[in-house]
Design an enzyme around this catalytic site. Sequence first.
Site, PDB file in Angstrom:
ATOM      1  N   LYS A   1      27.965  11.305  -3.628  1.00  0.00           N
ATOM      2  CA  LYS A   1      28.248  12.688  -4.031  1.00  0.00           C
ATOM      3  C   LYS A   1      29.365  13.274  -3.168  1.00  0.00           C
ATOM      4  CE  LYS A   1      25.321  13.278  -7.460  1.00  0.00           C
ATOM      5  NZ  LYS A   1      25.767  13.613  -8.815  1.00  0.00           N
TER       6      LYS A   1
ATOM      7  N   TYR B   1      23.102   7.931  -2.220  1.00  0.00           N
ATOM      8  CA  TYR B   1      23.310   9.048  -3.153  1.00  0.00           C
ATOM      9  C   TYR B   1      24.207  10.102  -2.517  1.00  0.00           C
ATOM     10  CZ  TYR B   1      22.058  13.244  -5.883  1.00  0.00           C
ATOM     11  OH  TYR B   1      22.084  14.391  -6.642  1.00  0.00           O
TER      12      TYR B   1
ATOM     13  N   SER C   1      26.533  17.389  -5.250  1.00  0.00           N
ATOM     14  CA  SER C   1      25.249  17.797  -4.680  1.00  0.00           C
ATOM     15  C   SER C   1      25.510  18.365  -3.286  1.00  0.00           C
ATOM     16  CB  SER C   1      24.330  16.584  -4.568  1.00  0.00           C
ATOM     17  OG  SER C   1      23.298  16.807  -3.627  1.00  0.00           O
TER      18      SER C   1
END
Length: 247
Positions: free
Chosen positions: A156, A152, A139
Amino acid sequence: MADRVALVTGASRGIGLAIAQRLVHDGWRVCITARNAEPLAAAAEQLGGPERAITVPGKGDDEAHHADAVARTVTTFGRLDLLVNNTGINPVYGPLLGQDPAAVRKVFDVNFFGTLNMIRQAHGQWLGAHGGAIVNVSSISGLQPAEGLGAYAVSKAALIHLTRQLAIELAPGIRVNAVAPAVVETAFARRLFAGQEEELRKRYPLGRLGTPDDVAGAVAYLASPEAAWVTGQTIVLDGGISQTAHL
Ligand SMILES: NC(=O)c1ccc[n+]([C@@H]2O[C@H](COP(=O)([O-])OP(=O)(O)OC[C@H]3O[C@@H](n4cnc5c(N)ncnc54)[C@H](OP(=O)(O)O)[C@@H]3O)[C@@H](O)[C@H]2O)c1
């Protein structure tokens, strides 16, 4: 790419399904995974049924599921050329230190350790002996901190460095690359764009949010012979937003 076989995780909808659709369109056969068996079966039907697509339902942090998904791909189709690690979760928003440690661990169990173990299985059961390619779905938040995405984003970022590390460890037989999308219009990201699509679009130099097909095109390239000299790279897919001040 006739006869080529891919395993795409998290592919009952969204980006994973678009990747599977693009691969099937290009002649690949695919094994797709997700937790819920029914929508997964519907996706496989959409992909052309058992000749083109099989399903292995299971959880992204379940090591037995990873072993099973790879084994059933190889048993059914006789080979494995491409692993796309697309499954990812983001169950908690807010500052990282305010997030429940158990939830942070869960994010890493699925996003990072799930990917690592899927690679371990694919390598052990097929790719290590026969070669192939791996694409990890990271991401833009893995490259640039983003408010609220805490665990998160860090998970990533770990995928991007995992991609670089394994690119040198698994060369020359296996190429390992990643993609790093900004906001793509899927169920997963709805919270990031719902109700403010117009305002958000204006912030992207290319004038729109991403689509699952934008990501699928890049994955198809990384899987193809056109990318035969590409490894360890992360392709940023972001409509130009990372060139501006605000993500
Ligand atoms: N959309 C974006 O803006 C965006 C941007 C950058 C990166 N990404 C990354 O792209 C990937 C796909 O996202 P998406 O937007 O396509 O999401 P999505 O539309 O919500 O699809 C997620 C897929 O993964 C499966 N899945 C979810 N949790 C799972 C788990 N714990 N174990 C196994 N399978 C699971 C889902 O099926 P079940 O619910 O049945 O399990 C579904 O097939 C993720 O890694 C995400 O981080 C997305």
